[in-house]
Write an enzyme that holds these catalytic residues in place. Structure first.
Site, mmCIF file in Angstrom:
data_model
loop_
_atom_site.group_PDB
_atom_site.id
_atom_site.type_symbol
_atom_site.label_atom_id
_atom_site.label_comp_id
_atom_site.label_asym_id
_atom_site.label_seq_id
_atom_site.Cartn_x
_atom_site.Cartn_y
_atom_site.Cartn_z
ATOM 1 N N LYS A 1 -1.100 28.158 0.681
ATOM 2 C CA LYS A 1 -0.471 28.673 1.910
ATOM 3 C C LYS A 1 0.978 29.114 1.701
ATOM 4 C CE LYS A 1 -3.644 26.070 4.772
ATOM 5 N NZ LYS A 1 -3.860 25.078 5.831
ATOM 6 N N THR B 1 -6.435 28.378 2.356
ATOM 7 C CA THR B 1 -6.428 26.928 2.481
ATOM 8 C C THR B 1 -5.717 26.322 1.280
ATOM 9 O OG1 THR B 1 -7.817 25.004 2.956
ATOM 10 C CG2 THR B 1 -8.732 26.648 1.433
ATOM 11 N N GLY C 1 3.857 20.179 2.414
ATOM 12 C CA GLY C 1 3.365 21.481 1.997
ATOM 13 C C GLY C 1 3.197 22.428 3.162
ATOM 14 N N GLY C 2 2.407 23.480 2.940
ATOM 15 C CA GLY C 2 2.263 24.505 3.962
ATOM 16 C C GLY C 2 1.668 24.001 5.264
#
Length: 268
Positions: free
Chosen positions: A72, A68, A135-136
């Site tokens: 990632k 999480t 982000g991821g």
């Protein structure tokens, strides 16, 4: 199910980790299936991630890791092999140990998010999505939405280097349809998504202003604790429909079940 010397281990890595909902959902599933295994949270500060993962991998009864915020993207470097999805995204949220000992990584955030939208009756086909966060998690959701037929995604992130990398990664697959957000949300925005960590803490600012969204825009948040984030409360006060983060995780459970080769039904 009692934990014994035979119990297999899974862990979920994050920084922070107190908000993680995976143990509360996956452990009951393991119990229902009669699998002698447990998922435990591991607080992995970003500056110690490499050392923590290096220490976890030799644990002989560790079968898998979930990932999480904010790990990632960097966790891809700890995989020996990436699925097509993880390779496209450069991001992973699940790794499993293969029988020969190597680690295989995949990413189910996007599929879980899209499946969660569908289960709640929300529509994205041909529509514009405003996404906060490159982000991821944002990458995974953007790719899954585009693959499922979204019309366009407008992405905002204050980190220009991260935003550029995001666009560079997805542009070849969906040319001209994943764009940097410029100015206020487009008037045809149908869904606005928070894919940032903003909302984990009570003092966090809003990731975007829901008051600037067109009427009837669905406001979605990937934050799972608190279940009703400040963003979702603000959207509700404006009469906008909302979609909390727990749906994304719930709809990843069957994907994790298959990925980690768990039984489909309880053992007799």
């Amino acid at each position: 199910m009692a934990i014994t010397g035979r119990t297999r281990l899974f862990c979920v890595l994050g920084d922070p980790i107190v908000q993680a909902q995976a143990p509360a959902l996956l452990n009951p599933l393991l119990d229902r299936l009669g699998v002698d295994a447990v998922l435990v949270p591991v607080h992995a500060p970003a500056d110690r991630l490499d050392a923590i993962v290096a220490g976890l991998k030799p644990i002989a009864n560790l079968d898998g890791m979930l990932v999480t915020i904010p790990h990632k993207l960097p966790m891809c470097a700890h995989a020996d092999e990436l699925s097509d999805t993880a390779a496209l995204l450069g991001s992973t949220n699940a790794l499993r140990r293969e029988p020969d000992g190597h680690w295989y990584a995949d990413n189910f955030d996007g599929a879980g998010f899209v499946d969660g939208l569908a289960a709640e009756g929300h529509q994205w086909t041909g529509r514009v999505v405003a996404l906060a966060g490159a982000g991821g998690a944002g990458l995974a959701m953007a790719a899954a939405l585009m693959a499922a037929g979204a019309g366009r995604i407008d992405v905002a992130d204050p980190d220009t280097q991260r935003l550029t990398a995001f666009l560079t990664r997805l542009e070849p697959r969906w040319p001209g349809r994943v764009l940097a957000a410029c100015g206020p949300p487009a008037p045809d925005t149908a869904i606005a998504v928070n894919a940032t960590p903003l909302g984990l803490r009570p003092a966090d600012p809003l990731p975007f202003e829901p008051a600037r969204l067109p009427s009837a825009t669905l406001v979605a948040d990937i934050i799972m604790r608190p279940a009703e984030t400040r963003l979702l409360r603000a959207a509700t006060a404006l009469g906008l429909p909302t979609h909390p983060g727990i749906h994304m995780l719930r709809h990843q459970l069957p994907l994790y079940q298959e990925f980690f080769r768990l039984p489909a039904t309880p053992a007799d």
